[in-house]
Design a protein around this motif. Sequence first.
Motif, PDB file in Angstrom:
ATOM      1  N   GLU A 231     -12.509  -1.282   7.173  1.00  7.60           N
ATOM      2  CA  GLU A 231     -12.254   0.139   7.422  1.00  7.60           C
ATOM      3  C   GLU A 231     -10.780   0.378   7.745  1.00  7.60           C
ATOM      4  O   GLU A 231     -10.186   1.347   7.261  1.00  7.60           O
TER       5      GLU A 231
ATOM      6  N   SER B  82      -8.672   0.084   4.581  1.00  9.93           N
ATOM      7  CA  SER B  82      -8.779   1.312   3.786  1.00  9.93           C
ATOM      8  C   SER B  82      -7.934   2.428   4.390  1.00  9.93           C
ATOM      9  O   SER B  82      -7.276   3.196   3.676  1.00  9.93           O
ATOM     10  N   GLU B  83      -7.941   2.522   5.729  1.00 11.79           N
ATOM     11  CA  GLU B  83      -7.133   3.538   6.407  1.00 11.79           C
ATOM     12  C   GLU B  83      -5.643   3.310   6.158  1.00 11.79           C
ATOM     13  O   GLU B  83      -4.887   4.268   5.958  1.00 11.79           O
TER      14      GLU B  83
END
Length: 348
Positions: free
Chosen positions: A225, A228-229
Motif C-alpha cells: 500500500e 502504491s502511495e
Amino acid sequence: MNNAGMKKFFYQTSVFTGVCMIMMLQRAATKHILITDAAGKEIDRSFSEESFNLLISSEVSNGQSGKLTIPLPKSVSSDDIILEDRYIDHELLIYIDGREEGFYLDNAVLTDLDIIESAVCISENDSGSVCLDFKLDGLYANESSLTESSTIEVSFFKPYDKYDNIVVVDPVAPDTVVERDSADPLEKDIALDVALLLKGEAEKADDRSTKFYYTRLSSGEVSPERVSELIDETEADLVLRIGTESYENHQDGVRSYYNGEFFLRGFNNAEFAGLMAASCASKAGADVVGVYETNDDILSYSQVPSARVSVGSLGGTQDQERLSDKSYKHKLAEGLYQGIMQGFEEIK
C-alpha cells in the motif's frame, strides 16, 4: 578600434564584471547542504529521552516567505549539519552538532508554510547536539542552503514541479525465502544491494532533471500500500521493481515481468520490461531468459510504464555465486540505470 567602439567594449566589460561580482557575492552568502535520501534508512545516532516541540514563528521577512528558516548557533558550520530526507515517512530530519545546550528552547524556527504538521527537537547529548524532526503533510522535494546569517533555509516543492523525469525503484523483499547456507546471499539482500548500487550510479551521473525515489534503502520492509502511495505522490514516470528468483534448479540469467492488463500508448509495459531485461543482462554479460506477463499487484496498480526485473536465480548454476560478487551486482545496476534513462527517452 574607434572611440565609440572602445567605449562600447569598456561598457560591456564593466557590466560583465559587475554581474560576475554579484554572482560571486551571492554564492559566498549561501552554501548548499548535502541532503541524504534516507527512504527509511536510519543514520547511526544516539539520542537521549529529552525532546520538546520547537518554537515556530510565522513572522517572516519577504525573503523568508515560502521557506523554512532554522536559526543556528554561531559556532555551527556546514560540516556540523546533516539533512536526512526520509520521504517515505514524510519527514525531514536535521542533525546539528552544536555546542550550545538549550539553544532551541529560546530560538524559534521561522516559516509561513502550512505543510509542517509537527516540529520536534530531540537532544542527542548534553552539549547541544540535536535532531530537528519535521513531519510534513505529504511528500515534497526540497533544497537547502546555509546562509551567512547563520540559518538554514529549506524550500519545498512537489516532485513533478521540479523534475522532468521521476522513477520509483522498489527493491522487492520476497514473500518466501528458500532455505540456504548462512554464507549464501538472501533474495531481499541482493535486491537491496543492487538498488543501493543503482542509487550510486544515479548520484554519479548528477542529472538534476531526473529524480530517483526508493521504497527502501535498508533491510526494513515497506507495505504494498505504501509503495502504491509513493507512486501516486511522486507522479512517477517509470516504476522499476528489483528482485530475484527463489526457485531451485532454475536457469541462470535475467528475467523481466510486466502487467499486460492494460495497454499504454507510445511506450507500454512490455516494451519497458524488454528494454530493462536487455540492458541489465547486456551490461552484466548475462542471458535474457525471457520477458513474461504477470499479475504482480504493484505492476497492476501502476498507470505508467512499469516492470519487475529478476536479476538472477539463486538456484541457478552460476547465479548463486555471481550474485555474491559486488562487481557483478554493480554491472547489473549500471545496466538498470542505462535502461531507465533509455526509457525516459522513449516516453518523451
